[in-house]
Design an enzyme around this catalytic site. Structure first.
Site, PDB file in Angstrom:
ATOM      1  N   SER A 182      50.147  32.668  43.315  1.00  9.23           N
ATOM      2  CA  SER A 182      49.258  32.399  42.186  1.00  9.23           C
ATOM      3  C   SER A 182      50.064  32.163  40.903  1.00  9.23           C
ATOM      4  CB  SER A 182      48.259  33.568  42.070  1.00  9.23           C
ATOM      5  OG  SER A 182      47.197  33.199  41.260  1.00  9.23           O
ATOM      6  N   ASP A 239      39.410  30.710  48.841  1.00  8.50           N
ATOM      7  CA  ASP A 239      39.977  31.352  47.646  1.00  8.50           C
ATOM      8  C   ASP A 239      39.019  31.095  46.475  1.00  8.50           C
ATOM      9  OD1 ASP A 239      41.465  31.829  45.282  1.00  8.50           O
ATOM     10  OD2 ASP A 239      43.347  31.349  46.299  1.00  8.50           O
ATOM     11  N   HIS A 270      42.162  34.843  48.403  1.00  2.00           N
ATOM     12  CA  HIS A 270      43.298  34.854  47.481  1.00  2.00           C
ATOM     13  C   HIS A 270      44.156  36.115  47.619  1.00  2.00           C
ATOM     14  CE1 HIS A 270      45.284  33.241  43.915  1.00  2.00           C
ATOM     15  NE2 HIS A 270      45.201  34.402  43.297  1.00  2.00           N
TER      16      HIS A 270
HETATM   17  N1  GSH Z   1      39.923  39.428  40.148  1.00  4.60           N
HETATM   18  C1  GSH Z   1      41.269  39.879  40.092  1.00  4.60           C
HETATM   19  C2  GSH Z   1      42.109  38.741  39.593  1.00  4.60           C
HETATM   20  C3  GSH Z   1      43.541  39.005  39.713  1.00  4.60           C
HETATM   21  C4  GSH Z   1      44.088  38.691  41.074  1.00  4.60           C
HETATM   22  O1  GSH Z   1      43.414  38.250  42.031  1.00  4.60           O
HETATM   23  N2  GSH Z   1      45.354  38.928  41.171  1.00  4.60           N
HETATM   24  C5  GSH Z   1      46.083  38.561  42.358  1.00  4.60           C
HETATM   25  C6  GSH Z   1      47.184  37.594  41.953  1.00  4.60           C
HETATM   26  S1  GSH Z   1      46.516  36.258  41.000  1.00  4.60           S
HETATM   27  C7  GSH Z   1      46.727  39.789  42.963  1.00  4.60           C
HETATM   28  O2  GSH Z   1      47.732  39.695  43.626  1.00  4.60           O
HETATM   29  N3  GSH Z   1      46.135  40.968  42.734  1.00  4.60           N
HETATM   30  C8  GSH Z   1      46.700  42.216  43.144  1.00  4.60           C
HETATM   31  C9  GSH Z   1      46.558  42.543  44.598  1.00  4.60           C
HETATM   32  O3  GSH Z   1      45.788  41.895  45.318  1.00  4.60           O
HETATM   33  O4  GSH Z   1      47.261  43.473  45.044  1.00  4.60           O
HETATM   34  C10 GSH Z   1      41.357  41.059  39.135  1.00  4.60           C
HETATM   35  O5  GSH Z   1      40.553  41.126  38.206  1.00  4.60           O
HETATM   36  O6  GSH Z   1      42.232  41.918  39.313  1.00  4.60           O
END
Ligand code: GSH
Length: 297
Positions: free
Chosen positions: A159, A239, A274
């Protein structure tokens, strides 16, 4: 420059080291994890190539260390993997005015900010591509060259981190740094999507010409693909950020008629979202891709 240890964890056939160090670029302490594969401990002594994994919004070095399963692949092929943080951290570091997840802490966007109040600390491009590799090199290779942190390396990310990987790879193309680049659900054209527009406005200001220097879909048009490099991308079809934020089609459109046409392999994988369930499902393919480019197979 020296690193402090926050713990060593036995994992697969090697160890995950949790480190932190004082960064001059960032002006505060930065955490970074590194996985040293089994070959580091019982190999033939040849320098082990490193792959950098740049994480996405909200992440620390822990997310991918715990959920991407790179370690198994690192042992399979004999590479090391570095998991840097995604932004400066600490009480003194300016954050998003509304403390939202997509700007400020956890969302450094891998650029060197020029705008106040972010310019003093948010220097993630210089940190990731210059300070960190050289600091790791000095620390780990004091006595003998055990790990290859600077030359013949790979870079990948998820991302926002996929954006960071593409940008770093292209900006250093032909400069004997990254020989391999891949990305998971990357933001490919930040100037054209809300996450990127918010980050670039906050960190770089309103000059859209300046934005182009930090946008892979523009940078790539001025980079000659002299060695036939390929970039591997995976993108989940389910995603929730695909249509509004990620848009891999915009990168494919940008490279039409350039030396990169047909060299960007975008695999849209049916039903994946995602999350790290998606990332970890395709890490084995990315590991094989990098291992080949790094001369490990
Ligand atoms: N909806 C999410 C958006 C952020 C998101 O999806 N982050 C991804 C990278 S863009 C991620 O890796 N999140 C941490 C995880 O899944 O461990 C939020 O508010 O935390």
């Amino acid at each position: 420059m020296s690193f402090e240890s926050n713990g060593e964890i036995a994992c697969c056939g090697g160890k995950l080291l949790k480190l932190s160090h004082k960064s001059n670029e960032i002006g505060s302490h930065m955490d970074v994890n590194i996985y040293l594969p089994k070959q580091y401990y019982n190999g033939d002594g040849n320098p082990i190539p490193v792959i950098y994994f740049l994480s996405g919004l909200t992440c620390t070095p822990q997310n991918a260390s715990e959920k991407a399963f790179w370690q198994i692949q690192a042992d399979n092929y004999g590479f090391s993997i570095v998991f840097p943080d995604t932004s400066p951290r600490g009480d003194e570091i300016p954050d998003d005015k509304d403390q939202s997840y997509d700007f400020g802490l956890g969302a450094g966007f891998y650029v060197d900010a020029t705008e106040k109040p972010f310019a003093d600390h948010y220097r993630m491009f210089s940190y990731i591509h210059e300070e960190l590799p050289h600091a790791l090199d000095k620390f780990f290779n004091r006595d003998a060259k055990k790990l290859e942190f600077v030359h013949n390396t790979g870079i990948t990310g998820h991302s926002m981190g996929g954006y960071g990987a593409l940008t770093g790879f292209l900006k250093y193309y032909g400069k004997d740094r990254y020989v391999s680049c891949s990305a998971f659900a990357p933001i490919v054209n930040p100037s054209q999507v809300p996450w990127g527009q918010k980050a670039f406005t906050g960190y770089l200001g309103h000059d859209k010409e300046l934005w182009k220097q930090h946008d892979p879909s523009y940078i790539i048009k001025n980079v000659d693909n002299t060695t036939g490099s390929e970039i591997l991308i995976h993108q989940g079809s389910s995603d929730p950020f695909l249509e509004k934020q990620l848009r891999p089609d915009l990168l494919l459109e940008a490279v039409k008629g350039t030396s990169w046409e047909n060299k960007i392999k975008v695999n849209v994988v049916d039903g994946f979202d995602h999350s790290y369930y998606f990332v970890s499902s395709f890490v084995p393919q990315h590991a094989a891709f990098h291992a080949k480019n790094l001369g490990l197979i």
